[in-house]
Scaffold this active site. Structure first.
Site, PDB file in Angstrom:
ATOM      1  N   LYS A 220       0.823  -1.215   0.000  1.00 41.98           N
ATOM      2  CA  LYS A 220       0.000   0.000   0.000  1.00 41.98           C
ATOM      3  C   LYS A 220       0.857   1.267   0.000  1.00 41.98           C
ATOM      4  CE  LYS A 220      -4.280  -2.012   1.611  1.00 41.98           C
ATOM      5  NZ  LYS A 220      -5.325  -2.111   2.638  1.00 41.98           N
ATOM      6  N   ARG A 254      -3.125  -9.990   5.522  1.00 36.83           N
ATOM      7  CA  ARG A 254      -3.550 -10.136   4.118  1.00 36.83           C
ATOM      8  C   ARG A 254      -2.421  -9.624   3.244  1.00 36.83           C
ATOM      9  NH1 ARG A 254      -5.894  -6.888   0.256  1.00 36.83           N
ATOM     10  NH2 ARG A 254      -7.418  -7.871  -1.128  1.00 36.83           N
TER      11      ARG A 254
HETATM   12  C1  PT1 Z   1      -7.759  -4.618   3.493  1.00 35.74           C
HETATM   13  C2  PT1 Z   1      -8.019  -4.653   2.092  1.00 35.74           C
HETATM   14  C3  PT1 Z   1      -9.056  -5.522   1.656  1.00 35.74           C
HETATM   15  N1  PT1 Z   1      -7.361  -3.898   1.181  1.00 35.74           N
HETATM   16  C4  PT1 Z   1      -9.429  -6.215   3.857  1.00 35.74           C
HETATM   17  N2  PT1 Z   1      -9.731  -6.292   2.557  1.00 35.74           N
HETATM   18  C5  PT1 Z   1      -7.693  -3.960  -0.118  1.00 35.74           C
HETATM   19  N3  PT1 Z   1     -10.112  -6.975   4.757  1.00 35.74           N
HETATM   20  C6  PT1 Z   1      -8.704  -4.827  -0.536  1.00 35.74           C
HETATM   21  C7  PT1 Z   1      -3.046   2.139  -1.041  1.00 35.74           C
HETATM   22  O1  PT1 Z   1      -3.038   3.026  -0.166  1.00 35.74           O
HETATM   23  O2  PT1 Z   1      -6.823  -3.838   4.003  1.00 35.74           O
HETATM   24  N4  PT1 Z   1      -8.461  -5.392   4.337  1.00 35.74           N
HETATM   25  N5  PT1 Z   1      -9.379  -5.589   0.334  1.00 35.74           N
HETATM   26  C8  PT1 Z   1      -6.958  -3.104  -1.120  1.00 35.74           C
HETATM   27  N6  PT1 Z   1      -7.210  -1.713  -0.868  1.00 35.74           N
HETATM   28  C9  PT1 Z   1      -6.209  -0.751  -0.955  1.00 35.74           C
HETATM   29  C10 PT1 Z   1      -6.283   0.394  -0.168  1.00 35.74           C
HETATM   30  C11 PT1 Z   1      -5.116  -0.932  -1.788  1.00 35.74           C
HETATM   31  C12 PT1 Z   1      -5.266   1.345  -0.195  1.00 35.74           C
HETATM   32  C13 PT1 Z   1      -4.102   0.008  -1.845  1.00 35.74           C
HETATM   33  C14 PT1 Z   1      -4.147   1.136  -1.033  1.00 35.74           C
HETATM   34  O3  PT1 Z   1      -2.132   2.004  -1.871  1.00 35.74           O
END
Ligand code: PT1
Length: 279
Positions: A220, A254
């Site tokens: 992230k 995760r």
């Molecule tokens: C998470 C999660 C998810 N993240 C759960 N499910 C994502 N339970 C998808 C960035 O800042 O943390 N927990 N499902 C992916 N979401 C992101 C959010 C991907 C922020 C990248 C960023 O780069």
């Protein structure tokens, strides 16, 4: 601690690794529906070989600014993949906030619902309650399209903890047993770097809710902000973040890089395991 997950269950004698399986055409360069399905299944099987305890299959990106996907498109992406993973030896989670996708995924053998919307969509609680799946209830502020514009909290750890307390209570009232519930602070979902770091430091407070905590920081932007590295160069930072989350009480991480994370957690476990009494 116990987590019931369809026909599976976990007792958390060690931290668990959830491997990410994205089913989005842009994440596989060969394009085309069949190629996407086959590539996603092959990737999932590799993650199981690498030591994933859970597979998380998602057909709609929720990263900041990502476009939404129609229910029909999401079903066309994830259902063939779930069908191909029916007999894997680990629980398969479906990453969705849409009740119709949850329902169809459960019919295809999914053992967990991972909902970034914490089952707030109309009908989502009832769909989840009708099965034996585990549910992951995640916190976010705003909607993925705009959530990183002005994230604001007076007390991010307190507010996220209160929200998750309320969603756990709502899930229990709907008939989802506590032993089926996981909570997640939602790193990067309407949070600045300082908010994300406060949540990481505050994981022990979240863990006091009494259900397993899932932490997802893999690749992230918070890790890009800290290291100055692009998304494809964040593997070491991701492994470090997973380890720090486990150290602060996360029961599940995760991640994209399952093999590397499993090795790091083996070292953590070797150090933290109670020493055997000497003869
Ligand atoms: C998470 C999660 C998810 N993240 C759960 N499910 C994502 N339970 C998808 C960035 O800042 O943390 N927990 N499902 C992916 N979401 C992101 C959010 C991907 C922020 C990248 C960023 O780069």
């Amino acid at each position: 601690m116990l987590l019931r997950c369809g026909k599976f269950h976990f007792t958390f004698g060690r931290p668990l690794v959830m491997g990410i399986v994205n089913v989005t055409p842009d994440s596989f360069f060969d394009g085309g529906a069949h190629g996407t399905t086959a590539a996603a299944i092959a990737h999932a099987l590799k993650l199981v070989e690498d030591g994933a305890d859970i597979l998380d299959v998602g057909g709609e990106s929720t990263r900041p600014g990502a476009a939404m996907v129609s229910e029909r498109e999401e079903l066309e992406r994830v259902i063939p993949v779930l069908r191909g993973l029916r007999d894997v030896p680990v629980p398969v989670s479906i990453d969705t906030w849409k009740p119709a996708v949850m329902q169809a995924a459960m019919a295809e053998g999914a053992s967990m619902i991972n909902d970034v919307n914490a089952l707030q969509a109309e009908g989502a609680l009832a769909v989840a309650a009708a099965g034996t799946v585990a549910v992951c209830l995640m916190h976010k502020q705003g909607m993925p399209a705009t959530m990183q514009q002005q994230p604001q909290y007076d007390n991010v750890v307190g507010e996220v903890t209160d929200y998750l307390h309320q969603r756990v209570a709502a899930a229990e009232r709907a008939g989802i047993a506590r032993e089926r519930i996981v909570i997640d602070p939602g790193f990067g979902f309407g949070k600045t770097l300082e908010h994300n770091l406060a949540l990481l430091r505050g994981l022990p407070e979240l863990a006091r809710i009494g259900v397993p905590v899932l932490a997802g920081m893999s690749r992230k932007s918070m890790l890009g902000q800290i290291t100055g590295r692009g998304v494809d160069e964040r593997q070491s930072a991701s492994v470090a973040a997973a380890l720090l989350a486990v150290q602060r009480g996360a029961g599940i991480v995760r991640v994209h890089d399952v093999r590397e994370t499993v090795d790091a957690l083996k070292v953590w476990l070797a150090v933290n395991r109670e020493t055997k009494p000497s003869p």
